[in-house]
Design an enzyme around this catalytic site. Structure first.
Site, PDB file in Angstrom:
ATOM      1  N   ALA A 385      47.057  39.770  37.664  1.00 12.57           N
ATOM      2  CA  ALA A 385      46.820  41.092  38.240  1.00 12.57           C
ATOM      3  C   ALA A 385      45.555  41.084  39.080  1.00 12.57           C
ATOM      4  CB  ALA A 385      46.697  42.138  37.124  1.00 12.57           C
ATOM      5  N   CYS A 386      45.662  41.626  40.294  1.00 15.72           N
ATOM      6  CA  CYS A 386      44.485  41.821  41.135  1.00 15.72           C
ATOM      7  C   CYS A 386      44.651  43.146  41.849  1.00 15.72           C
ATOM      8  CB  CYS A 386      44.305  40.672  42.122  1.00 15.72           C
ATOM      9  SG  CYS A 386      45.564  40.597  43.418  1.00 15.72           S
ATOM     10  N   ASP A 387      43.724  43.476  42.724  1.00 12.75           N
ATOM     11  CA  ASP A 387      43.760  44.772  43.391  1.00 12.75           C
ATOM     12  C   ASP A 387      45.072  45.007  44.119  1.00 12.75           C
ATOM     13  OD1 ASP A 387      41.552  46.221  42.735  1.00 12.75           O
ATOM     14  OD2 ASP A 387      40.272  45.341  44.265  1.00 12.75           O
TER      15      ASP A 387
END
Length: 585
Positions: A385-387
């Site tokens: 998960a990232c931005d």
């Protein structure tokens, strides 16, 4: 100081919110760009029948997708539906493509239905839930549609025209290159997605509708400035930063993952001048030659950029903008690096500093990894998960997916935006350290591991070890795993082989990195790659096999007589420099 930090947080959150509405729909923008480039009257294959889809797609499909996505991010499916209804009101009440209106009405519609549900959901009598849910979404969406039609559409239409006129004025005055003075530092402070997809993609799409191309698609996406910095490190850098720069170049220039060069700039703050000079030069060259793209280039790969050049545009002009930016960035970087008399700084330290800077830009602090029990009994899927859920997180997911497969585990590894995470049990969430707190808050039922860098971290091997019960639980929370110490003398080595499984991406990257080091040191030892089942051909004492900690046993079983170098990362490791330093001692 607090006020400044708060402003950074607000800017970052706004940029993330904007890019999170655009990035999941980049495929639709690219489809529209290809449709436009091929079938409009001045396209590569003019076709009046197919060209009739260009206008409706720009006017209706793209804004509705943005509104739907924005609504989904706020309140899942119900929010998405109401957000799309509200967005259509803005579309119908406007005479211009309603991207800005979609970014406003999508989240607003979702917020309204979310607040309604919070207030009345528990008061609904049993058996009436579906009736109330359907009518509440429909009526709230209807009301917002009328408001958007009468107010938001006309207001945003006026605002959009004003912004478009302003951008055109800047272009006409030949001042657009000055925008890179802000764009290049903002990219390295991790506002790249917000700039490219939150601002330039919508504005560029409107320019394409009018003129068939837009230079705005080349402002942030130009890989030239980063390429120049990495080239300078390859020739004038020191230590692991120098040896890893060749591999980073491939990922940056052809893979389009620009984030990989950010730590190199953060190592030497004076290099901000290099990327600014390169960016200004690239944009000036593109403007001088009339360069432009017919759609967004995402990711910012040279392959994606060249594929979006429309008919009538010049591939050579676009390449000139890229390489002019790279040349100027290289020259400035070379001056900075040659003037630097300090000892070679660790790339790993620079990457940590980059993550700290990224966290500071979000008003967060670097947090320690979250301790969880990790095993095949507790983990059924892994999510990076990232931005934005793209870019470096996709690369990280690919690296770990390969390791999981090689370990014989049937655990799916995917990537997505942190805003789209669902709280499901038996899930392992892998995030960068500055996002760990947000991920833990959004998915309290999942296990969590925080890493400092998606592209190079020993924690992937530790995760696989835990899942295969080959390491103690403490490994995930302690210090980074150290490579097994070896004293290998290159004077006794006639060939170096990088071992790999089904996917040989990281092995190829390591091969190129070590070949570059050997070439620089005038070492004539051949470097190649080989699958595990092929290692029996290299089972000799004069062969050095390079492998990671997790795969050490497989390599030694296949080639017990060969020498083995164990590293924490095939792509970036100080062990390569140490290996060369021991030669001829």
């Amino acid at each position: 100081m607090e006020q400044k930090s708060s402003l950074k947080v607000k800017v970052q959150k706004l940029g993330t919110a904007l890019s999170n509405m655009i990035m999941p729909n980049i495929g639709a923008f690219i489809a529209w760009g290809v449709l436009t480039a091929l079938f409009i009257e001045t396209g590569w294959l003019p076709n009046k029948e197919f060209a009739t889809a260009v206008g409706p797609m720009l006017t209706y499909l793209l804004p509705v997708l943005i509104g739907y996505t924005g609504g989904y991010a706020v309140y899942n499916q119900r929010g998405a539906v109401v957000g799309a209804i509200a967005t259509f009101g803005a579309i119908a009440g406007s005479s211009v493509p309603m991207f800005i209106g979609a970014m406003a009405m999508g989240p607003l519609g979702a917020w309204c239905i979310k607040k309604f549900d919070q207030k009345f959901q528990e008061k609904i009598r049993p058996g009436f839930e579906m009736l109330v849910n359907n009518f509440s979404a429909g009526l709230i969406g209807f009301a917002l549609l009328l408001i958007a039609f009468k107010i938001v559409g006309p207001v945003v239409s006026t605002l959009t025209n004003a912004i478009g006129d302003g951008v055109q004025t800047i272009v006409d005055l030949k001042l657009l290159p000055l925008a890179n003075i802000l764009i290049e530092p903002a990219k390295i402070l991790f506002l790249n997605n917000a700039l490219n997809h939150g601002i330039f993609t919508p504005l560029g799409a409107e320019q394409v509708a009018e003129t068939g191309k837009s230079i705005l698609f080349l402002l942030e996406a130009n890989p030239g400035p980063g390429l120049g910095v990495l080239l300078a490190f390859a020739f004038f850098g020191k230590g692991s930063a120098k040896s890893s720069s060749w591999g980073a170049m491939i990922i940056h220039f052809f893979g389009g993952i620009h984030e990989i060069y950010f730590p190199y700039v953060m190592m030497k703050p004076a290099l901000f001048l290099a990327v600014i000079a390169g960016g200004v030069t690239g944009t000036f060259t593109n403007q001088l030659l009339g360069s432009g793209l017919g759609g967004p280039a995402s990711p910012g790969s040279i392959i994606a950029i060249l594929s979006m050049v429309p008919k009538g545009g010049s591939h050579l002009a676009v390449l000139a903008g890229v390489f002019a930016a790279a040349a100027v960035s290289f020259l400035v970087s070379a001056v900075v690096l040659k003037a630097d008399k300090s000892e070679g700084e660790s790339l790993e330290e620079a990457q940590a500093a980059t993550q700290a800077a990224k966290a500071q830009s979000k008003g967060q602090s670097i947090s320690a990894p979250i301790t969880e029990e990790i095993s095949t009994d507790t983990v059924e899927k892994i999510i990076f998960a990232c931005d934005a859920g793209m870019g470096s997180s996709a690369m990280g997911a690919s690296i770990l997916r390969d390791k999981v497969k090689k370990a014989g585990l049937a655990i799916p590894v995917t990537n997505q935006a942190i805003s789209n995470l669902q709280d499901t049990p038996k899930t392992l969430i892998v995030t960068q350290e500055e996002l760990a707190a947000r991920a833990a808050q959004k998915t309290p039922s999942a296990a969590h591991v925080a890493v400092d860098n998606f592209l190079a971290t020993p924690k992937y091997d530790e995760i696989v070890s835990l899942l295969t019960n080959k390491a103690p639980q403490s490994a995930i929370t302690g210090d980074s795993a150290e490579p097994i110490a070896t004293e290998i003398d290159l004077n006794d080595v006639d060939a170096v082989v990088f071992a790999h499984g089904q996917s040989k991406g990281s092995a190829t990257m390591g091969q190129e990195t070590l070949k570059a080091i050997f070439k620089n040191k005038q070492i004539g030892i051949p470097v190649s790659t080989a699958a595990y089942q092929e290692l029996t051909d290299f089972n000799m004492k004069n062969v050095l096999i390079v492998s990671t900690i997790a795969n050490q046993s497989a390599v030694q079983a296949a080639a017990p007589h060969a020498q083995v170098l164990i590293v924490d990362s095939l792509v970036t490791t100080p062990e390569y420099d140490k290996l060369v330093a021991r030669m001829n001692k």
